[in-house]
Design a protein around this motif. Structure first.
Motif, mmCIF file in Angstrom:
data_model
loop_
_atom_site.group_PDB
_atom_site.id
_atom_site.type_symbol
_atom_site.label_atom_id
_atom_site.label_comp_id
_atom_site.label_asym_id
_atom_site.label_seq_id
_atom_site.Cartn_x
_atom_site.Cartn_y
_atom_site.Cartn_z
ATOM 1 N N GLN A 175 20.739 45.215 18.923
ATOM 2 C CA GLN A 175 20.240 46.579 19.002
ATOM 3 C C GLN A 175 19.538 46.968 17.709
ATOM 4 O O GLN A 175 18.482 47.603 17.732
ATOM 5 N N ARG A 176 20.130 46.574 16.569
ATOM 6 C CA ARG A 176 19.500 46.876 15.280
ATOM 7 C C ARG A 176 18.162 46.154 15.156
ATOM 8 O O ARG A 176 17.168 46.730 14.691
ATOM 9 N N PHE A 177 18.151 44.896 15.573
ATOM 10 C CA PHE A 177 16.906 44.140 15.467
ATOM 11 C C PHE A 177 15.848 44.702 16.412
ATOM 12 O O PHE A 177 14.662 44.766 16.060
ATOM 13 N N GLN A 178 16.257 45.105 17.614
ATOM 14 C CA GLN A 178 15.295 45.682 18.552
ATOM 15 C C GLN A 178 14.675 46.946 17.981
ATOM 16 O O GLN A 178 13.485 47.209 18.184
ATOM 17 N N GLN A 179 15.455 47.718 17.228
ATOM 18 C CA GLN A 179 14.896 48.910 16.600
ATOM 19 C C GLN A 179 13.852 48.539 15.566
ATOM 20 O O GLN A 179 12.813 49.200 15.426
ATOM 21 N N VAL A 180 14.109 47.456 14.827
ATOM 22 C CA VAL A 180 13.121 46.965 13.861
ATOM 23 C C VAL A 180 11.831 46.573 14.581
ATOM 24 O O VAL A 180 10.726 46.925 14.149
ATOM 25 N N VAL A 181 11.977 45.841 15.685
ATOM 26 C CA VAL A 181 10.801 45.416 16.455
ATOM 27 C C VAL A 181 10.026 46.632 16.950
ATOM 28 O O VAL A 181 8.791 46.678 16.876
ATOM 29 N N SER A 188 13.608 41.276 8.002
ATOM 30 C CA SER A 188 14.577 42.096 8.734
ATOM 31 C C SER A 188 15.621 41.241 9.427
ATOM 32 O O SER A 188 16.811 41.580 9.456
ATOM 33 N N ALA A 189 15.188 40.104 9.989
ATOM 34 C CA ALA A 189 16.133 39.199 10.646
ATOM 35 C C ALA A 189 17.159 38.683 9.649
ATOM 36 O O ALA A 189 18.358 38.586 9.950
#
Length: 341
Positions: free
Chosen positions: A180-186, A207-208
Motif C-alpha cells: 500500500q505504501r509503495f502503491q502510494q509512491v507510484v 522508494s522501494a
C-alpha cells in the motif's frame, strides 16, 4: 486507482510469481556456520589440476553453496525458504544460459545434500508455474481481481498441492502494508508528470529501498518487478509511444539497465520485446482485415472467412483467438504497453 494499478501491485505482492516469500532469514546457528566453514575449506582442494575450466566451475559451485548455506541453511527444510532459491537460479541462468542451471544444481547438491532432490523438484514445478503465467498473461490481466486470484490459487494447488499454502500463504500479511505504501509512491510519481524517465526510475528504486530494504529491492529488480512497475506508469507509456521504434527500445533497455539487470538479461528482454512487437504488428493487421470482413459479410460466410483469416495470421493459436473472441475479448484492442505486453 488507475486501471493498471493491479499490475503494479501484482508485481510486488505477486513476487510470489517469481518464486515465493521473501522474508529475510539469518542463518546464525552453529551447525550452519560449521558446514559453511567446511565448504569453504574444500575450495582449496583440486580435482583435476590440468582442467582449469572444471576447477573454476567446481570452485564457483562451492562458493555459491557457501552463500546458500549461510543465507538459507537455518530454515531450508521450510518450502517457503526453498522457494526463495528460485530467484537465485534465475539470476544464474540469465547470466549464463548454457551453464547456469547446472551450476545451481551443483551448488544446491553441495550445500543441502539431504534436501537437494526436494529443492530441485520444487524448482521444476515453479518453472511450470511461470510457463503457465506467461501463457495466460493476457487472459489473467483481463479478469476481475477476485477471479484472477482464484485461478492463481487453483493453479498453485494443482502444481504444488498442500505446499502451495506454505509457499504463498503469508504473502498477504507480509507485503500488504508495504504494498500500500509503495502503491502510494507510484501514484505520486504518476501524478507528478514532470520528471524525466531516468529520474522516475531513480525515485522508484529509492522508494522501494526505503520501504522494502535494499536486499529485497535487489530481488525485486531480479524478478523484473521494478521494471514492471516503472513501465506500468501512464506517463512512461505516453513518452514511449511518442518515440520512434529504435529509440523506444533503446530507452527501455537503458531504464532496465538503470535497475541493475545483467547484460544477458537485457539482451533476452530486448528479444522478447521484439517478438511482442512482431505479434502486435501481426495482430493489428489481422484486426484491420477482420473489420473489413465484418462490414461486408455475415452469418456462416463471415465465420468461415474469419476462421481462414485467424489461421493465416495465428496458425495453431487460431482456435485460442477464436475462443477469446467468442467471450468478447479482443487482445489487440487492449492498450499497447511497451516493455510489458
Amino acid at each position: 486507482m488507475r486501471a493498471q494499478s493491479w499490475i503494479v501491485l501484482a508485481a510486488f505482492t505477486g513476487l510470489t510469481m517469481a518464486g515465493g516469500i521473501y522474508i529475510a532469514q539469518e542463518a546464525g546457528n552453529s551447525d550452519v556456520q560449521k558446514r559453511a566453514q567446511a565448504l569453504e575449506a574444500r575450495q582449496a582442494q583440486t580435482i583435476a589440476p590440468h582442467d582449469e575450466t572444471a576447477r573454476q566451475a567446481r570452485d564457483r559451485a562451492l562458493e555459491l553453496a557457501v552463500k546458500y548455506l549461510e543465507t538459507y541453511g537455518k530454515t531450508i527444510h521450510n518450502p517457503s525458504t526453498q522457494a526463495r532459491l528460485y530467484n537465485e537460479r534465475r539470476e544464474l541462468i540469465d547470466a549464463d544460459p548454457g551453464h547456469g542451471a547446472q551450476l545451481f544444481r551443483d551448488a544446491v547438491e553441495t550445500a543441502f545434500p539431504d534436501t537437494a532432490a526436494q529443492i530441485l523438484t520444487l524448482m521444476a514445478h515453479l518453472d511450470l508455474y511461470h510457463e503457465w503465467l506467461d501463457d495466460n498473461e493476457l487472459r489473467l490481466q483481463a479478469l476481475p481481481p477476485l477471479q484472477r486470484e482464484t485461478e492463481l490459487w487453483q493453479q498453485r494447488e494443482a502444481l504444488f498441492g498442500a505446499l502451495a499454502s506454505q509457499i504463498w500463504g503469508e504473502e498477504t500479511s507480509f507485503l500488504e502494508e508495504k504494498s500500500q505504501r509503495f502503491q502510494q509512491v507510484v501514484t505520486n510519481l504518476e501524478e507528478s508528470g514532470e520528471l524525466q524517465l531516468t529520474e522516475l526510475a531513480h525515485q522508484l528504486q529509492t522508494s522501494a529501498e526505503e520501504i522494502y530494504g535494499s536486499d529485497m529491492t535487489r530481488q525485486f529488480a531480479g524478478s523484473g518487478a521494478l521494471g514492471h512497475a516503472l513501465l506500468s506508469l501512464d506517463s512512461v507509456q505516453s513518452h514511449l509511444h511518442q518515440l520512434p521504434p529504435d529509440q523506444r527500445q533503446q530507452t527501455i533497455t537503458h531504464l532496465r539497465r538503470q535497475f541493475g539487470y545483467p547484460e544477458a538479461a537485457l539482451e533476452r528482454m530486448a528479444k522478447q520485446d521484439q517478438l511482442r512487437e512482431e505479434k502486435w504488428q501481426n495482430g493489428n493487421a489481422y484486426m484491420e482485415k477482420r473489420q473489413v470482413l465484418t462490414r461486408r459479410l455475415a452469418g456462416e460466410e463471415l465465420e468461415s472467412e474469419l476462421n481462414r483469416l485467424r489461421e493465416e495470421h495465428f496458425g495453431i493459436a487460431a482456435p485460442t483467438i477464436a475462443r477469446e473472441e467468442e467471450e468478447g475479448f479482443y487482445r489487440f484492442e487492449r492498450p499497447r504497453r511497451y516493455g510489458l505486453n
